[in-house]
Enzyme design. Structure first.
Site, PDB file in Angstrom:
ATOM      1  N   ARG A  12      35.575  31.700  38.959  1.00 24.99           N
ATOM      2  CA  ARG A  12      34.895  31.058  37.837  1.00 24.99           C
ATOM      3  C   ARG A  12      35.075  31.822  36.522  1.00 24.99           C
ATOM      4  O   ARG A  12      34.845  33.026  36.461  1.00 24.99           O
ATOM      5  CB  ARG A  12      33.403  30.913  38.159  1.00 24.99           C
ATOM      6  CG  ARG A  12      32.628  30.084  37.159  1.00 24.99           C
ATOM      7  CD  ARG A  12      31.194  29.950  37.607  1.00 24.99           C
ATOM      8  NE  ARG A  12      31.090  29.199  38.847  1.00 24.99           N
ATOM      9  CZ  ARG A  12      30.295  29.541  39.865  1.00 24.99           C
ATOM     10  NH1 ARG A  12      29.576  30.629  39.807  1.00 24.99           N
ATOM     11  NH2 ARG A  12      30.242  28.786  40.943  1.00 24.99           N
ATOM     12  N   HIS A  27      37.634  35.277  48.459  1.00 30.83           N
ATOM     13  CA  HIS A  27      36.858  36.277  47.730  1.00 30.83           C
ATOM     14  C   HIS A  27      37.043  37.670  48.324  1.00 30.83           C
ATOM     15  O   HIS A  27      36.525  38.657  47.795  1.00 30.83           O
ATOM     16  CB  HIS A  27      35.380  35.865  47.762  1.00 30.83           C
ATOM     17  CG  HIS A  27      34.501  36.619  46.830  1.00 30.83           C
ATOM     18  ND1 HIS A  27      33.553  37.524  47.263  1.00 30.83           N
ATOM     19  CD2 HIS A  27      34.405  36.615  45.473  1.00 30.83           C
ATOM     20  CE1 HIS A  27      32.910  38.034  46.219  1.00 30.83           C
ATOM     21  NE2 HIS A  27      33.411  37.505  45.128  1.00 30.83           N
TER      22      HIS A  27
END
Length: 700
Positions: free
Chosen positions: A420, A450
């Protein structure tokens, strides 16, 4: 995931089956995250913190609030539109949005009170002045008028609102002025309203020359200059009022990955329109007339619950530029020298002798870069594989991977395009990597990658050996000076093979794999956490000492919360160090009496994830890229790695577990009503700040 862990439990206190599902046992995740910013703001009021650092904390709280509205509030509105079910706390999206407005209004009021009545006067007294338009002297005003005419006015395009000029598109978080006009223009059109948009190219903070202002550190907000001289844009007309405003829009990109052939192309298309997605918040000058506010709300399709009236600049976070422009070291944290690995031994030799731990920011990030540099140049290195979530602009990591590929190494980079607010940067360096011959993989459809992993394959004495770096934080040199994180170098064969299998899975659409040492989301990490909590629960039920300490950024996964409640009921002592959002309610009689939750807010952003289980005298210590959040445990690719070296485990236990539980300076305790209380030294107890202790012991 093992569903058996989530069967309705029997509550020992009440005898009611399923009582651990009671919504009253859960805080709302969004409201809890919002409250974190009050703890950040408290640092801005702390007089023991250097003044410009206090200014930075204020700006961080403002920037965090922006992101909260862009992501959390935007997602809630979307959930409300879809009619999604409430979270474990039982609150509907519409109810949460209403409570967000009330709590955010309190935060905004506190932020501007801090600016207007605490920090601005203190800065002025220290010789750093941010001058309001009512305090400009004639010389300053003349210079600012000239600056407006020469530097600002040529790039402005004011738009009068009439049937031929409908309300313009307003970019997310941009500075704008709505102007009330009276009179007629050159075409005989009656003036009414006009919009003046400030291009992003204009500096939001203007530094006055010393020969004009009489001091080296005098500044004004661009918004004040625009509001003061806006009449220059409308000659022959009378400006009856000028009111700054800013609109925040949903910034969560929604790419249906299963419906696109090329996620990179789809994401590029989405990024073009991100700044003009659905509005979620309107900030406007507090003196703006109600009828103009209603006009703006109508154009942005918002209701009154989205309005925040501002007593000051609507873009207060932009005052952070003053921090960089003022070279007053007496008003900032003293600099520190990060610890370097001692000696000049080659990284492969050092890691080959035993595991090596880095504790950032106290330990420098340079050994990671050095390992990559040596790997890129070493003729015995055959392959390099790395995950990249956030790496920053002009990343030295990317440059080393490029160099390795040019030197003939087989290089694979798993680039998460959907990190993001870093999507554009990641697309850029992914292109650069591909141009250099790096095999770029965009992760797994539907699951953000991640995990933080680096794998180097090297031929030694006729056989292949794997060297691994795993961490709790990103491969980002900048944040490695600002965030607390742990990184582990190891040549452990089982860990190396596990990392190899995960990379194969990510790049080759491999079937499910069986790992020997690592836990991995979305497959085994969630269940591994639950099993370890249950193991500690069984120890307590058998009368053995039992203790869990877990440090993370946020906690909301309901099965984990219920497992912790059951452990508490069995007598397990549980200490959670959760920086921001925590949905678990501690201190509830018969449910969470044995659970303590604390949050640390200090000079550095707390970011490492460490799980420690006492395990009846055989402690189990793990580090991870994952918080105990639903998304991390169930909808992302994450890794969790055990600390096998006793010396490394002892160091982490001392520097993280014991150290942070002893903090009585920067710690806050979560109470059962959801409020946080600052921790202070008990009578006769010496102050202990965990981060300062590490600075003193590691950095000297």
């Amino acid at each position: 995931m093992n569903a058996a862990h989530d069967t309705p439990p029997h509550d020992a206190a009440t005898g009611d089956a399923g009582s651990l599902y009671d919504p009253s046992l859960y805080f709302n995740r969004e409201l809890s995250q919002l409250d974190f910013n009050f703890r950040v703001l408290a640092q801005a009021r702390d007089e023991s913190v250097p003044l410009l650092e206090r200014l930075k904390y204020l700006c961080i709280s403002c920037t965090n609030l922006d992101e909260f509205f862009e992501i959390r509030a935007g997602t809630l509105r979307h959930a409300g539109d879809l009619g999604l079910m409430p979270a474990p706390d039982g609150l509907s999206p519409s109810t949460v949005l209403a409570r967000i407005h009330d709590r955010a209004a309190e935060l905004v009021s506190a932020q501007y009170d801090c600016w207007n009545h605490v920090l601005r006067p203190a800065l002025d007294e220290a010789g750093v002045r941010v001058l309001g338009r009512d305090s400009w002297n004639s010389r300053q005003k003349r210079w600012l008028l000239a600056y407006f005419r020469d530097e600002i006015m040529p790039v402005l395009s004011p738009l009068g609102l009439d049937p031929a000029h409908p309300f313009p598109k307003i970019l997310n978080k941009s500075l704008n002025i709505v102007v009330v006009l009276k009179g007629r223009d050159a075409f005989g059109r009656d003036g009414n309203l006009a919009i003046v948009r400030a291009p992003r190219s204009l500096p939001r903070i203007i530094q006055l020359p010393e020969n004009v202002s009489g001091g080296p550190n005098d500044f004004v907000f661009l918004s004040a200059v625009l509001s003061t001289f806006v009449d220059e844009l409308f000659p022959g007309m009378e400006v009856k009022g000028a009111y700054q405003f800013r609109v925040t829009r949903n910034s969560e990109l929604l790419v249906d990955e299963e419906e696109v052939d090329n996620i990179a192309l789809a994401l590029r298309d989405e990024l073009v329109g991100r700044g003009y997605l659905r509005a979620v918040r309107l900030e406007i000058a507090d003196q703006c007339p109600d009828e103009i506010v209603r006009t703006l709300l109508e154009n942005f399709d918002l209701n009154e619950n989205a309005v925040y009236r501002i007593n000051g600049p609507v873009n207060l976070n932009r005052v952070i530029q003053v921090y960089d422009l003022v070279t007053r070291m007496d008003l900032k944290f003293p600099p520190f020298q990060q610890r370097q690995l001692p000696g000049s031994e080659a990284m492969f030799d050092r890691i080959g002798r035993g595991d090596v731990l880095l504790h950032h920011p106290f330990d420098a990030f340079t050994p990671v870069l050095e390992l990559l540099r040596q790997a890129a140049e070493d003729p015995h290195v055959l392959a390099i594989k790395q995950t990249l979530y956030r790496s920053g602009k002009d990343s030295p990591i990317v440059e080393q991977l490029v160099q390795a590929a040019r030197n003939g190494k087989d290089v694979t980079a798993v680039v998460e395009l959907r990190a993001r607010f870093d999507e554009e940067a990641n697309l850029g360096f992914a292109d650069r990597l591909q141009e250099a011959g790096v095999q770029v993989v965009y992760g797994v459809v539907g699951f953000k990658t991640h995990a933080k992993m680096l794998l180097i394959v090297r031929r030694e004495d006729g056989r292949l050996r794997r060297y691994v770096h795993m961490g709790t934080g990103n491969y980002h040199s900048g944040t490695a000076r600002l965030y607390t994180d742990l990184g582990l170098f190891t040549a452990n064969p089982e860990i190396g093979n596990d990392v190899h299998l995960i990379f194969q899975q990510l790049s080759g659409l491999a079937p499910s794999i069986k790992l020997k040492r690592l836990l991995q989301s979305p497959f085994t990490l969630h269940d591994g956490v639950l099993k370890r909590i249950d193991r500690e629960t069984q120890h307590a039920r058998a009368g053995r000492p039992a203790h869990i300490v877990a440090k993370m950024n946020a906690l909301n996964e309901p099965q984990v919360v219920r497992a912790l409640y059951r452990a508490s009921q069995a007598g397990v002592q549980i200490d959670l160090i959760v920086r921001s959002a925590c949905t678990l309610r501690p201190g509830v009689p018969g449910v969470s009496d044995n659970i303590r939750v604390r949050s640390i807010v200090g000079r550095f952003l707390e970011h490492h994830r460490v799980y420690w289980f006492a395990n009846d005298g055989q402690p189990d210590l793990l580090c991870s890229s994952a918080d105990w959040l639903e998304r991390n445990l169930l909808r992302r690719v994450e890794t969790c790695f055990p600390i096998l070296d006793p010396e490394v485990a002892a160091r982490i236990h001392a520097e993280v577990v014991v150290n942070y539980l002893s903090d009585n300076v920067n710690a806050w305790t979560l109470r059962s009503d959801g409020s946080y209380a600052p921790v202070t030294p008990a009578e006769g107890e010496a102050p202990h700040a965990a981060q300062l202790s590490l600075l003193a012991s590691i950095c000297g």
